[in-house]
Structures are given as C-alpha cells and as structure tokens.
Design a protein around this motif. Structure first.
Motif, PDB file in Angstrom:
ATOM      1  N   ALA A 177     -41.974  11.432  64.454  1.00 18.33           N
ATOM      2  CA  ALA A 177     -42.416  10.920  63.196  1.00 18.33           C
ATOM      3  C   ALA A 177     -40.763  10.321  62.042  1.00 18.33           C
ATOM      4  O   ALA A 177     -40.929   9.584  61.752  1.00 18.33           O
ATOM      5  CB  ALA A 177     -43.188  11.649  62.743  1.00 18.33           C
ATOM      6  N   GLU A 178     -39.870  11.580  62.398  1.00 18.98           N
ATOM      7  CA  GLU A 178     -39.261  11.180  61.683  1.00 18.98           C
ATOM      8  C   GLU A 178     -37.971   9.775  62.297  1.00 18.98           C
ATOM      9  O   GLU A 178     -37.182   8.941  61.278  1.00 18.98           O
ATOM     10  CB  GLU A 178     -38.126  12.474  61.916  1.00 18.98           C
ATOM     11  N   ALA A 179     -38.457  10.022  63.466  1.00 20.81           N
ATOM     12  CA  ALA A 179     -37.366   8.475  63.669  1.00 20.81           C
ATOM     13  C   ALA A 179     -38.515   6.976  63.952  1.00 20.81           C
ATOM     14  O   ALA A 179     -37.610   6.492  63.293  1.00 20.81           O
ATOM     15  CB  ALA A 179     -37.078   8.845  65.537  1.00 20.81           C
ATOM     16  N   PHE A 232     -36.679  11.422  56.496  1.00 15.33           N
ATOM     17  CA  PHE A 232     -36.299   9.951  56.604  1.00 15.33           C
ATOM     18  C   PHE A 232     -34.780  10.277  56.813  1.00 15.33           C
ATOM     19  O   PHE A 232     -34.095   8.965  55.859  1.00 15.33           O
ATOM     20  CB  PHE A 232     -36.933   9.006  56.034  1.00 15.33           C
ATOM     21  N   ASN A 233     -34.268  11.512  56.331  1.00 11.29           N
ATOM     22  CA  ASN A 233     -32.951  11.694  55.579  1.00 11.29           C
ATOM     23  C   ASN A 233     -32.536  12.526  55.994  1.00 11.29           C
ATOM     24  O   ASN A 233     -32.663  13.838  55.544  1.00 11.29           O
ATOM     25  CB  ASN A 233     -33.644  11.384  54.450  1.00 11.29           C
ATOM     26  N   PRO A 234     -31.070  12.902  56.579  1.00 11.47           N
ATOM     27  CA  PRO A 234     -30.604  13.646  56.983  1.00 11.47           C
ATOM     28  C   PRO A 234     -29.952  14.988  55.839  1.00 11.47           C
ATOM     29  O   PRO A 234     -30.060  16.185  55.885  1.00 11.47           O
ATOM     30  CB  PRO A 234     -28.638  13.624  57.461  1.00 11.47           C
ATOM     31  N   ALA A 235     -29.877  13.771  54.679  1.00 15.44           N
ATOM     32  CA  ALA A 235     -29.947  15.226  53.337  1.00 15.44           C
ATOM     33  C   ALA A 235     -30.784  15.316  53.369  1.00 15.44           C
ATOM     34  O   ALA A 235     -31.036  16.706  52.747  1.00 15.44           O
ATOM     35  CB  ALA A 235     -28.915  14.140  52.501  1.00 15.44           C
ATOM     36  N   VAL A 236     -32.400  15.044  52.880  1.00 12.87           N
ATOM     37  CA  VAL A 236     -33.103  15.574  52.472  1.00 12.87           C
ATOM     38  C   VAL A 236     -33.592  16.880  52.884  1.00 12.87           C
ATOM     39  O   VAL A 236     -33.683  18.324  52.907  1.00 12.87           O
ATOM     40  CB  VAL A 236     -34.440  14.599  52.669  1.00 12.87           C
ATOM     41  N   THR A 237     -33.696  16.389  54.660  1.00 15.14           N
ATOM     42  CA  THR A 237     -33.609  17.624  56.128  1.00 15.14           C
ATOM     43  C   THR A 237     -32.875  18.826  55.503  1.00 15.14           C
ATOM     44  O   THR A 237     -33.437  19.984  55.459  1.00 15.14           O
ATOM     45  CB  THR A 237     -33.487  17.223  57.138  1.00 15.14           C
ATOM     46  N   PRO A 257     -32.839  18.841  65.174  1.00 18.00           N
ATOM     47  CA  PRO A 257     -33.842  18.154  65.863  1.00 18.00           C
ATOM     48  C   PRO A 257     -34.165  16.253  64.703  1.00 18.00           C
ATOM     49  O   PRO A 257     -34.684  15.294  65.238  1.00 18.00           O
ATOM     50  CB  PRO A 257     -34.749  17.856  66.776  1.00 18.00           C
ATOM     51  N   TYR A 258     -34.457  16.936  63.989  1.00 14.67           N
ATOM     52  CA  TYR A 258     -34.993  16.296  62.804  1.00 14.67           C
ATOM     53  C   TYR A 258     -33.654  15.250  62.437  1.00 14.67           C
ATOM     54  O   TYR A 258     -33.575  13.992  62.073  1.00 14.67           O
ATOM     55  CB  TYR A 258     -35.373  16.231  61.017  1.00 14.67           C
ATOM     56  N   ILE A 259     -32.647  15.303  62.009  1.00 13.92           N
ATOM     57  CA  ILE A 259     -30.895  14.437  61.743  1.00 13.92           C
ATOM     58  C   ILE A 259     -31.155  14.196  63.366  1.00 13.92           C
ATOM     59  O   ILE A 259     -30.687  12.872  62.664  1.00 13.92           O
ATOM     60  CB  ILE A 259     -30.181  15.317  61.759  1.00 13.92           C
ATOM     61  N   VAL A 260     -30.648  14.137  64.146  1.00 15.39           N
ATOM     62  CA  VAL A 260     -31.139  13.254  65.198  1.00 15.39           C
ATOM     63  C   VAL A 260     -31.671  12.142  65.159  1.00 15.39           C
ATOM     64  O   VAL A 260     -31.898  10.302  65.988  1.00 15.39           O
ATOM     65  CB  VAL A 260     -30.616  14.665  66.462  1.00 15.39           C
ATOM     66  N   ALA A 261     -33.318  12.389  64.979  1.00 11.55           N
ATOM     67  CA  ALA A 261     -34.132  11.666  65.192  1.00 11.55           C
ATOM     68  C   ALA A 261     -33.940  10.735  64.548  1.00 11.55           C
ATOM     69  O   ALA A 261     -34.062   9.135  64.469  1.00 11.55           O
ATOM     70  CB  ALA A 261     -35.992  12.701  64.893  1.00 11.55           C
ATOM     71  N   GLN A 262     -33.481  10.820  63.421  1.00 16.85           N
ATOM     72  CA  GLN A 262     -32.962  10.029  61.701  1.00 16.85           C
ATOM     73  C   GLN A 262     -32.040   8.936  61.782  1.00 16.85           C
ATOM     74  O   GLN A 262     -32.285   7.663  61.618  1.00 16.85           O
ATOM     75  CB  GLN A 262     -33.153  10.818  60.706  1.00 16.85           C
ATOM     76  N   VAL A 263     -31.045   9.667  62.864  1.00 16.59           N
ATOM     77  CA  VAL A 263     -29.983   9.298  62.825  1.00 16.59           C
ATOM     78  C   VAL A 263     -30.505   8.208  64.497  1.00 16.59           C
ATOM     79  O   VAL A 263     -30.435   6.934  63.606  1.00 16.59           O
ATOM     80  CB  VAL A 263     -29.013   9.833  63.741  1.00 16.59           C
ATOM     81  N   MET A 264     -31.062   8.100  64.945  1.00 20.74           N
ATOM     82  CA  MET A 264     -31.536   7.626  65.902  1.00 20.74           C
ATOM     83  C   MET A 264     -32.550   6.404  65.447  1.00 20.74           C
ATOM     84  O   MET A 264     -32.292   5.209  66.200  1.00 20.74           O
ATOM     85  CB  MET A 264     -32.163   7.590  67.242  1.00 20.74           C
ATOM     86  N   GLY A 265     -33.314   6.561  65.163  1.00 18.95           N
ATOM     87  CA  GLY A 265     -34.389   5.880  64.663  1.00 18.95           C
ATOM     88  C   GLY A 265     -33.559   4.537  63.668  1.00 18.95           C
ATOM     89  O   GLY A 265     -33.433   3.561  63.687  1.00 18.95           O
ATOM     90  N   GLY A 266     -32.402   5.395  62.641  1.00 21.84           N
ATOM     91  CA  GLY A 266     -31.932   4.417  62.096  1.00 21.84           C
ATOM     92  C   GLY A 266     -31.293   3.201  63.035  1.00 21.84           C
ATOM     93  O   GLY A 266     -31.298   2.134  63.164  1.00 21.84           O
ATOM     94  N   LEU A 267     -30.369   3.503  63.895  1.00 18.27           N
ATOM     95  CA  LEU A 267     -29.106   2.863  65.223  1.00 18.27           C
ATOM     96  C   LEU A 267     -30.442   2.185  65.668  1.00 18.27           C
ATOM     97  O   LEU A 267     -30.205   0.434  65.396  1.00 18.27           O
ATOM     98  CB  LEU A 267     -29.060   3.970  66.161  1.00 18.27           C
TER      99      LEU A 267
END
Length: 329
Positions: A35-37, A84-89, A105-115
């Motif tokens: 969901a984060e991604a 949806f933001n590593p800083a918020v996490t 896991p959240y940060i990896v998912a967020q970065v991968m979703g943005g990429l």
C-alpha cells in the motif's frame, strides 16, 4: 457487604499509525508495504508528471502533489497508515506511533514506488520523438537542488534549514491530524485533506528555494533520471527531511502533545470515593446492618436478624426501620 471497585479504563500504550489507528494492525506487513508503494507511485506520478509535462497549462505542481497525497491517503491510508514518505515513517517511529520493525520495509516500498513512477514517466517521454533527446533535462526541471541548482540560487545552508523546518512542520501536522485525541471527522475525513493541503502549501513555500522536497522518495525518483548534479546533491534531501522528522517525532513523544495520555492519567489515580462503577459480589446479610442478637420479626436469617434484599441502600433501610417501629415492632 463486600464490594470491589471496577478498574479504571486502562490507558493503552499501543502504537498508533497515521491515518487509521489500530485498523492497520489487521493487515500484514507485506500488504501494508505494498500500500505504501502504491501511494508513493501515485504521489510521484502525479507530482512529477505535472511538473514535467504540464508546464504550459498553468497547473501548479505543488497543488498536484497535495491533491495526489489526499487521494493516496483516502485510497490506501486505511491499510498502511498513509505515510508515502520515508521522513513521515521515521518521524512516526520516533514518536512511538509506528513499530521500528516496519520502518525499513516501508521506506524500501516508498522508494521503489517512486522509482516505478519515474520509470513510467521516462518511458512515456522516450517514446515521444519530441522529448526523446531531452529526457534528462526534463527530469532536471523537477529535481531538487541548492546553490547554483536552486531555482533562485539559495545557498546550501539556507536550503538545508528550509527543508529541516518544513519537514518538521509537515510531520507534526501528520502526527496531530492522526492522533487519538483528534475528532472522528478530522481523523477519518478531514485528516487526509489537512495533510495534503499543508503539504502543498509547504511545497509552494520551498519551490523557489529547493524546488520543494520534504520527501526523500520523491527526490530520489527525480534525481535518478535527471542530470548528474541532482544525484550529487541528493544527500541533502535525505538528511534534512530525516532530521526534521526526527525533531517532530521526538517532540511529540516527549511532550505527548497530541496523544492524550496526560489527560487520561488522572483516571488511573482517581480517589476510590469517585469511582461509581462498583460491583456487589456478596448479597448484604442482616449481620452487616444489625448487631448480633438484635432479633426482629419478619423474614429472618439464621442469626435471627432481619435479612433484606440485596442492593438495599442506606436511606431505604432507615425508612423501613422507621415504618417497623411505627407498627410497634
């Protein structure tokens, strides 16, 4: 009569997540990460897409980012908490609202979703002959930078300070809007709108300074496909947001400004006489109200004393006794 006081309502210290509280505990970590991604994909696709492709329409990119964040929170926030933001996490974890086991896991998912969103935009641009030779330059329009790469030539120190303060404010808004003490309307409906609109407002403020980041995943997505300077300056748009988020999270945790635990604390130390939730576990006997050997006519117990129904209060007992005396008992 033996009585036991019911315990005061417990003040739970369970982690609280932005957006939907305990609801997200119903979803496994993999589902929440997906969901984060998905939310990060939507955010970056709309924000960068408007920045790169709609420069002639007059649509403000910061508004596109804010509206996309509102949509992502409404669509996916009930599953993951809507970071949806590593800083918020990181800020939420520092505040004690997100388990540290979920952070990576959240940060990896967020970065991968943005990429993934950036790759999609790159494919669209590359397939168009009009843009095929200038893809990097187009991504540079949306990349974050400082000094000579700042839209208005702001120095490194100014850019760093602006991103730290802006991220701290944004994370504080997220923590407050999703707090347990926020009203149901604010948390369930107004929360996503408050978060998205504040995000758009802060990005508008930062636009001439750094091109507006507040989100390392968004900055990374733009930098990877941009010119070389964007990757070289990417460090600032990780360090500054993380620092700002940590400040907001630690202040939240130390003061419990929005959590409401300090307001609930007196319930645990309330005086016994103020506790109105008492439970009778033994029916009152005559011995509880009359001295031994004080015999009376009427329904009696084994000790010869009048026994009264369970739950008879002191005032009723007094008037019952008065009636008996008037009848010569």
């Amino acid at each position: 009569m033996t009585q036991i006081s019911s315990p005061s309502p417990a003040v739970h210290a369970e982690p609280e997540h932005p957006g939907r509280g305990a609801v997200i505990s119903e979803f496994p970590l993999v589902t929440r990460s997906l969901a984060e991604a998905a939310g990060s994909f939507l955010l970056v696709l709309a924000g960068l897409g408007v920045t790169i492709l709609n420069t002639q329409t007059g649509v403000q990119p910061t508004l596109a980012f804010g509206l996309a964040l509102i949509g992502a929170n409404v669509a996916f926030g009930y599953v993951s908490g809507g970071h949806f933001n590593p800083a918020v996490t990181l800020g939420s974890a520092a505040a004690g609202k997100t388990a540290w086991a979920s952070v990576l896991p959240y940060i990896v998912a967020q970065v991968m979703g943005g990429l993934a969103a950036a790759v999609f935009i790159w494919l669209l641009l590359s397939a168009n002959q009009q843009f095929a030779g200038s893809v990097q330059a187009l991504f540079a329009v949306s990349a974050n930078g400082y000094a000579e790469n700042s839209p208005t030539q702001f120095a490194l120190s100014s850019a760093f300070l602006a991103e730290v303060v802006g991220t701290a404010i944004f994370v504080a808004v997220v923590l407050g809007a999703t707090s347990r003490t926020a009203t149901g309307v604010l948390r369930n409906a107004g929360g996503p709108f408050a978060i998205g609109l504040v995000y758009a407002a802060l990005l508008t403020f930062l636009l001439p300074i750094t091109n507006g980041s507040l989100n390392p995943a968004r900055s990374t997505a733009a930098a990877i496909f941009s010119e070389g300077w964007a990757v070289e300056q990417l460090w600032l748009f990780w360090v500054a947001p993380v620092l700002g988020a940590a400040i907001a999270g630690l202040i939240y945790r130390s003061t419990d400004l929005f959590g409401g635990r300090k307001h609930a604390a007196p319930q645990d130390t309330a005086a016994p006489q103020e506790d109105t939730t008492e439970t009778e576990i033994d029916a009152p006997t005559a011995a509880d109200r009359y001295p031994a050997g004080h015999t009376r006519t009427g329904e009696t117990g084994n000790d010869g004393n009048v026994d009264r129904p369970a739950g008879t209060d002191e005032a009723r007992t007094f008037f019952d006794e008065s009636d008996e005396r008037r009848h010569g008992q």
